[in-house]
Design a protein around this motif. Structure first.
Motif, PDB file in Angstrom:
ATOM      1  N   ASN A 204     -22.383  22.034 -13.046  1.00  0.00           N
ATOM      2  CA  ASN A 204     -22.027  22.697 -14.302  1.00  0.00           C
ATOM      3  C   ASN A 204     -23.202  22.680 -15.268  1.00  0.00           C
ATOM      4  OD1 ASN A 204     -19.712  23.817 -16.046  1.00  0.00           O
ATOM      5  ND2 ASN A 204     -20.573  22.203 -17.327  1.00  0.00           N
TER       6      ASN A 204
ATOM      7  N   VAL B 214     -14.388  23.483 -12.148  1.00  0.00           N
ATOM      8  CA  VAL B 214     -13.325  23.780 -13.104  1.00  0.00           C
ATOM      9  C   VAL B 214     -13.151  22.567 -14.022  1.00  0.00           C
ATOM     10  CG1 VAL B 214     -12.096  25.345 -11.558  1.00  0.00           C
ATOM     11  CG2 VAL B 214     -11.522  22.914 -11.571  1.00  0.00           C
ATOM     12  N   VAL B 215     -12.473  22.785 -15.137  1.00  0.00           N
ATOM     13  CA  VAL B 215     -12.149  21.688 -16.055  1.00  0.00           C
ATOM     14  C   VAL B 215     -10.679  21.324 -15.843  1.00  0.00           C
ATOM     15  CG1 VAL B 215     -11.993  20.934 -18.441  1.00  0.00           C
ATOM     16  CG2 VAL B 215     -13.850  22.455 -17.737  1.00  0.00           C
ATOM     17  N   ARG B 216     -10.441  20.042 -15.544  1.00  0.00           N
ATOM     18  CA  ARG B 216      -9.076  19.581 -15.353  1.00  0.00           C
ATOM     19  C   ARG B 216      -8.904  18.249 -16.078  1.00  0.00           C
ATOM     20  NH1 ARG B 216      -8.778  19.761 -10.029  1.00  0.00           N
ATOM     21  NH2 ARG B 216      -8.122  21.931 -10.102  1.00  0.00           N
ATOM     22  N   ASN B 217      -7.912  18.175 -16.939  1.00  0.00           N
ATOM     23  CA  ASN B 217      -7.677  16.962 -17.728  1.00  0.00           C
ATOM     24  C   ASN B 217      -8.939  16.540 -18.483  1.00  0.00           C
ATOM     25  OD1 ASN B 217      -5.025  16.807 -16.736  1.00  0.00           O
ATOM     26  ND2 ASN B 217      -5.687  15.644 -14.950  1.00  0.00           N
ATOM     27  N   SER B 218      -9.589  17.551 -19.054  1.00  0.00           N
ATOM     28  CA  SER B 218     -10.812  17.352 -19.859  1.00  0.00           C
ATOM     29  C   SER B 218     -11.982  16.809 -19.048  1.00  0.00           C
ATOM     30  CB  SER B 218     -10.525  16.407 -21.043  1.00  0.00           C
ATOM     31  OG  SER B 218      -9.518  16.936 -21.877  1.00  0.00           O
ATOM     32  N   GLN B 219     -11.903  16.914 -17.727  1.00  0.00           N
ATOM     33  CA  GLN B 219     -13.001  16.462 -16.873  1.00  0.00           C
ATOM     34  C   GLN B 219     -13.476  17.613 -16.005  1.00  0.00           C
ATOM     35  OE1 GLN B 219     -11.307  13.053 -14.775  1.00  0.00           O
ATOM     36  NE2 GLN B 219     -12.576  11.697 -16.027  1.00  0.00           N
ATOM     37  N   LEU B 220     -14.782  17.614 -15.722  1.00  0.00           N
ATOM     38  CA  LEU B 220     -15.350  18.599 -14.811  1.00  0.00           C
ATOM     39  C   LEU B 220     -15.125  18.142 -13.381  1.00  0.00           C
ATOM     40  CD1 LEU B 220     -18.673  19.243 -16.733  1.00  0.00           C
ATOM     41  CD2 LEU B 220     -16.920  20.962 -16.273  1.00  0.00           C
ATOM     42  N   VAL B 221     -14.483  18.986 -12.584  1.00  0.00           N
ATOM     43  CA  VAL B 221     -14.222  18.662 -11.177  1.00  0.00           C
ATOM     44  C   VAL B 221     -14.510  19.904 -10.344  1.00  0.00           C
ATOM     45  CG1 VAL B 221     -12.473  16.924 -11.706  1.00  0.00           C
ATOM     46  CG2 VAL B 221     -11.779  19.308 -11.352  1.00  0.00           C
TER      47      VAL B 221
ATOM     48  N   SER C 278     -13.727  22.978  -7.820  1.00  0.00           N
ATOM     49  CA  SER C 278     -12.577  23.853  -7.597  1.00  0.00           C
ATOM     50  C   SER C 278     -11.771  23.316  -6.426  1.00  0.00           C
ATOM     51  CB  SER C 278     -13.049  25.276  -7.300  1.00  0.00           C
ATOM     52  OG  SER C 278     -13.721  25.323  -6.053  1.00  0.00           O
ATOM     53  N   GLU C 279     -10.503  23.718  -6.337  1.00  0.00           N
ATOM     54  CA  GLU C 279      -9.608  23.136  -5.340  1.00  0.00           C
ATOM     55  C   GLU C 279     -10.094  23.388  -3.915  1.00  0.00           C
ATOM     56  OE1 GLU C 279      -6.996  20.923  -3.527  1.00  0.00           O
ATOM     57  OE2 GLU C 279      -7.334  20.961  -5.701  1.00  0.00           O
TER      58      GLU C 279
END
Length: 235
Positions: free
Chosen positions: A120, A136-143, A145-146
């Motif tokens: 990112n 992607v951003v999930r729960n305010s964290q950069l992770v 993509s699925e």
């Protein structure tokens, strides 16, 4: 007699073999392993450097890819599945190696733990939307993509932080794994430990699916799943 395998240097797989395990075209895996040189219509020549660990074989079909090279290819297969073309992801891979300070970043546990943030940051710095598509951003964290994360969750790491076991992605029912410490890195069923090639060979020798399943302690569904993948690979 057990043969010592160095995950980083011992050639275990031919190019077509490794490509088959990862469900990618052999031509794609060849490009990953050895780079490419292409002449454009305007007469210019473009080069791509290798992005996975491999050594050019002396003879066709000779093993040239160590386990770590397969693991690096596995990560690239995840990026490819996510729809990002390799020519756009090559600079991002360089950024990963540089920022993580690792020679084999694509086969490292840190790819899973830190890679999304590195990619990112790289995407924001150079304005590369391709790399951004992996994150992607999930729960305010950069992770990741699925699609990418689902691949990376299938890798188990050794104490040194590098890949040790890979669960192959193309099986729907069977749990088929590649483990550098078993069967000289050949795919095995997690349940029972039978080598994939032994199961396929017994069926091709004329034994019914139920007999093959009983012989190796597998379910009929597992054997049929393995045959499905083998048939598709041979097509």
């Amino acid at each position: 007699m057990n043969v010592a395998i160095n995950r980083f240097t011992t050639p275990l797989y031919g190019i077509a073999e490794a490509a088959g395990y990862l469900a990618v075209p052999p031509s794609t895996f060849t490009t990953w392993a050895f780079g490419y040189e292409r002449r454009l219509r305007d007469g210019r020549t473009v080069h791509g450097t290798p992005v996975i660990t491999a050594a050019r074989p002396d003879r066709p079909h000779e093993a040239s890819v160590p386990f770590i090279g397969l693991a690096e290819g596995y990560a690239l297969a995840a990026f490819r599945q996510a729809g990002v073309p390799l020519q756009r992801i090559r600079p991002a891979i360089d950024a990963l190696q540089r920022e993580l300070g690792l020679e084999h970043a694509l086969a490292s546990r840190r790819l899973f733990t830190d890679g999304a943030e590195v990619l990112n940051d790289y995407a924001e710095h150079v304005g590369d939307e391709s790399a951004r598509e992996l994150v992607v951003v999930r729960n305010s964290q950069l992770v990741f993509s699925e699609i990418v994360a689902s691949y990376l969750r299938r890798v188990d790491f050794a104490a040194d932080g590098y890949a040790q076991v890979i669960t192959l992605p193309q099986y729907r029912v069977a749990d088929v794994r590649v483990d550098a410490d078993h069967a000289f890195g050949r795919p095995r069923f997690a349940r029972g430990g039978a080598k994939l090639e032994d199961v396929i060979d017994l069926f091709q020798a004329g034994e019914p699916v139920d007999v093959v399943a009983e012989e190796y302690g597998l379910s009929r569904d597992e054997v049929e799943d393995a045959l499905r993948v083998a048939t598709r690979a041979a097509a």
